[in-house]
Design an enzyme around this catalytic site. Structure first.
Site, PDB file in Angstrom:
ATOM      1  N   ASP A 167       0.199  -7.559   1.518  1.00  0.00           N
ATOM      2  CA  ASP A 167       0.587  -6.151   1.597  1.00  0.00           C
ATOM      3  C   ASP A 167       2.106  -5.991   1.660  1.00  0.00           C
ATOM      4  OD1 ASP A 167       0.156  -3.430   1.576  1.00  0.00           O
ATOM      5  OD2 ASP A 167      -0.028  -3.277   3.748  1.00  0.00           O
ATOM      6  N   HIS A 221       0.818  -1.214   0.000  1.00  0.00           N
ATOM      7  CA  HIS A 221       0.000   0.000   0.000  1.00  0.00           C
ATOM      8  C   HIS A 221       0.857   1.272   0.000  1.00  0.00           C
ATOM      9  CE1 HIS A 221       0.357  -0.214   4.527  1.00  0.00           C
ATOM     10  NE2 HIS A 221       0.354   1.097   4.396  1.00  0.00           N
ATOM     11  N   GLY A 245       3.233   6.715   7.918  1.00  0.00           N
ATOM     12  CA  GLY A 245       4.607   6.899   7.456  1.00  0.00           C
ATOM     13  C   GLY A 245       5.534   5.784   7.906  1.00  0.00           C
ATOM     14  N   ASN A 246       5.155   5.080   8.993  1.00  0.00           N
ATOM     15  CA  ASN A 246       5.941   3.936   9.456  1.00  0.00           C
ATOM     16  C   ASN A 246       5.765   2.706   8.566  1.00  0.00           C
ATOM     17  OD1 ASN A 246       5.725   4.953  12.792  1.00  0.00           O
ATOM     18  ND2 ASN A 246       7.639   4.176  11.937  1.00  0.00           N
ATOM     19  N   SER A 247       4.690   2.662   7.790  1.00  0.00           N
ATOM     20  CA  SER A 247       4.397   1.468   6.983  1.00  0.00           C
ATOM     21  C   SER A 247       5.598   1.022   6.174  1.00  0.00           C
ATOM     22  CB  SER A 247       3.256   1.753   6.011  1.00  0.00           C
ATOM     23  OG  SER A 247       2.023   1.475   6.584  1.00  0.00           O
ATOM     24  N   GLY A 288     -12.839 -18.999  -2.383  1.00  0.00           N
ATOM     25  CA  GLY A 288     -13.905 -18.643  -3.306  1.00  0.00           C
ATOM     26  C   GLY A 288     -15.202 -18.250  -2.655  1.00  0.00           C
TER      27      GLY A 288
END
Length: 383
Positions: free
Chosen positions: A152, A122, A227-229, A285
Site C-alpha cells: 500500500d 489506496h 485523510g491522514n493516509s 500461492g
C-alpha cells in the site's frame, strides 16, 4: 486463476470463514478519500466529519502554513530535544502534503527534493494525475509514478522542486516513545495530532481476506482519521518513523487505535519502485483463513492455533510442494501461525527464491513441508 485441488471443499471452507473475516475487516476505517472497503477506505472531501473525527479533535491542532526550506535535522534540533511540539510541527509541516484526487483526498510525505512524494497506494488508486497541496498554500499538478498494492505504497511526482526531505528512520521506534502525526484528516490540511507508540509488529485482525497491507504495522494512539493516509508519523527527534495507514474507529469499540507502515519498509519499497517501477514480494500461492471451531469440526481435527488453507494454486509454490485445501499451517520456520495475518507478516520478511519450512496438520497427520517461494505474479488473489 486459482485452481484448488478440491474446489467443492474450498468453497465450503470459504463460506464458513468469509462472514467473520469480512465483518472484522469492515469494522476498520482507513484514512483516504478513496471509497474502497474494507480499510483502508474513508471519506471524500465533500463528506461531513463523522463521529470518527472526535478522537482526532481531542488531541489535534492545525499547523500554520510554513515557508521553511528545510526539515528538522537528524538530531531534531534543540526545540525537538526539549519536546517542543510546536517547533517540530513548524519544522516538518513543509515536508507533508495533501493529495487531492477525484475520489477524495489523502496525505503524503516528501521523498526527494525534486518533487517526489511518498504516499499510500489506496490514496491514488485509479488515478494517473493528482493535485498536491503544500503547507505554504501552493498547489501543483502531480503524476503517479509507481505504486505497490501489496504494501500500500506509491510515489507521486509533483511539479515542484527545492522541497525539504525529512529524515526517514531505519530502526523501529520503541513502545512508549512520543509520536506526532501530520496530515490532512477529513480535509483539515496541515493537522498535527500527538500521542505515543503503542505497539509494534501489529496486524489488524480479519484483514487478510481483503488486504495484504495491514500487517507488521506500528501502532499509535496519536489520532489518525480519514485523510491522514500517506502522511507522516514522526518521533520527538523530527524523524519520520512511519507512513499513516489505517485506524479502527470508535464505532468498533476502539479508543485511539491507529496504524502506520514502518519507515524502513516504506523506504525499501520506494527504492524498488524507483529502480524497477514495481516491488517484488515472496509468493506462496494459497488463500489463508482463520481456523475457527466450526472449521476444525468440519475438518475433523481439534481446534487450535493455525491457519487453514482455503485454496491452493496447483501451479504455485504451495501447490507444487504438496499443500492442499483443508490443510492447517501450524508454523513457518518455527514461528507459530495463530492467524492469517501472522502468515502474511512472516511472508513479508521473505524474498522470492527463499525456501521455508511449514508444520502442517492434515487430518491425523503431522507433516513437514518445504516450499520454494517465488516472485508474486502481477495479478493474483492468493498469497
Amino acid at each position: 486463476m486459482n485452481r484448488a485441488s478440491d474446489p467443492q471443499r474450498s468453497r465450503r471452507l470459504r463460506t464458513v470463514v468469509g462472514g467473520s473475516a469480512l465483518a472484522a475487516a469492515l469494522a476498520l476505517s482507513g484514512c483516504t478519500g478513496t471509497p474502497n472497503p474494507p480499510a483502508p477506505s474513508g471519506t471524500s472531501s465533500s463528506q461531513a466529519p463523522s463521529s470518527d473525527s472526535a478522537n482526532s479533535a481531542l488531541a489535534s491542532s492545525t499547523a500554520a502554513p510554513s515557508t521553511a526550506k528545510s526539515a528538522a535535522p537528524a538530531d531534531g534540533g534543540s526545540g525537538a530535544a526539549a519536546g517542543n511540539l510546536p517547533q517540530l510541527v513548524e519544522n516538518l509541516s513543509p515536508s507533508v502534503v495533501t493529495i487531492f484526487t477525484e475520489g477524495g483526498l489523502g496525505s503524503g510525505v516528501v521523498y526527494s527534493a525534486d518533487g517526489l512524494i511518498l504516499t499510500n497506494e489506496h490514496v491514488i488508486r485509479g488515478a494517473t494525475t493528482v493535485e498536491v497541496g503544500f503547507a505554504d498554500g501552493q498547489r501543483v499538478e502531480g503524476t503517479v509514478k509507481a505504486s505497490d498494492a501489496v504494501t500500500d505504497l506509491a510515489l507521486v511526482q509533483a511539479k515542484r522542486t527545492g522541497l525539504p526531505k525529512p529524515t526517514y528512520q531505519s530502526d523501529l521506534p520503541k513502545v512508549g516513545e512520543g509520536a506526532l502525526v501530520l496530515g490532512s484528516p477529513l480535509g483539515f490540511e496541515n493537522t498535527a495530532t500527538a500521542g505515543i507508540i503503542s505497539g509494534l509488529h501489529r496486524s489488524i485482525p480479519g484483514s487478510a481476506s481483503n488486504s495484504l497491507s495491514l500487517v507488521d504495522l506500528i501502532q499509535t494512539d496519536a489520532p489518525i482519521s480519514p485523510g491522514n493516509s500517506g502522511g507522516a508519523v514522526i518521533n520527538m527527534r523530527g524523524e519520520v518513523i512511519g507512513i499513516s495507514e489505517a485506524y479502527i474507529p470508535p464505532s468498533a469499540g476502539a479508543v485511539s487505535l491507529g496504524f502506520a507502515i514502518p519507515a524502513a519498509t516504506a523506504v525499501d519499497v520506494a527504492e524498488e519502485l524507483l529502480a524497477n517501477g514495481t516491488a517484488k514480494h515472496a509468493y506462496l500461492g494459497l488463500t489463508p483463513g482463520e481456523l475457527t471451531a466450526q472449521i476444525a469440526d468440519q475438518l475433523g481435527i481439534q481446534e487450535g492455533a493455525g491457519v487453514v488453507v482455503l485454496a491452493a494454486d496447483r501451479d504455485g509454490p504451495a501447490g507444487r510442494a504438496g499443500i492442499r485445501p483443508g490443510d492447517v499451517l501450524q508454523s513457518m520456520e518455527g514461528v507459530e501461525l495463530a492467524t492469517p495475518e501472522k502468515l502474511l507478516a512472516e511472508l513479508r520478511k521473505r524474498n522470492p527464491g527463499d525456501t521455508v519450512g511449514f508444520k502442517v496438520k492434515r487430518g491425523d497427520q503431522s507433516l513437514d513441508i518445504k516450499v520454494d517461494l517465488t516472485d508474486r505474479p502481477a495479478s493474483t488473489t492468493t498469497r
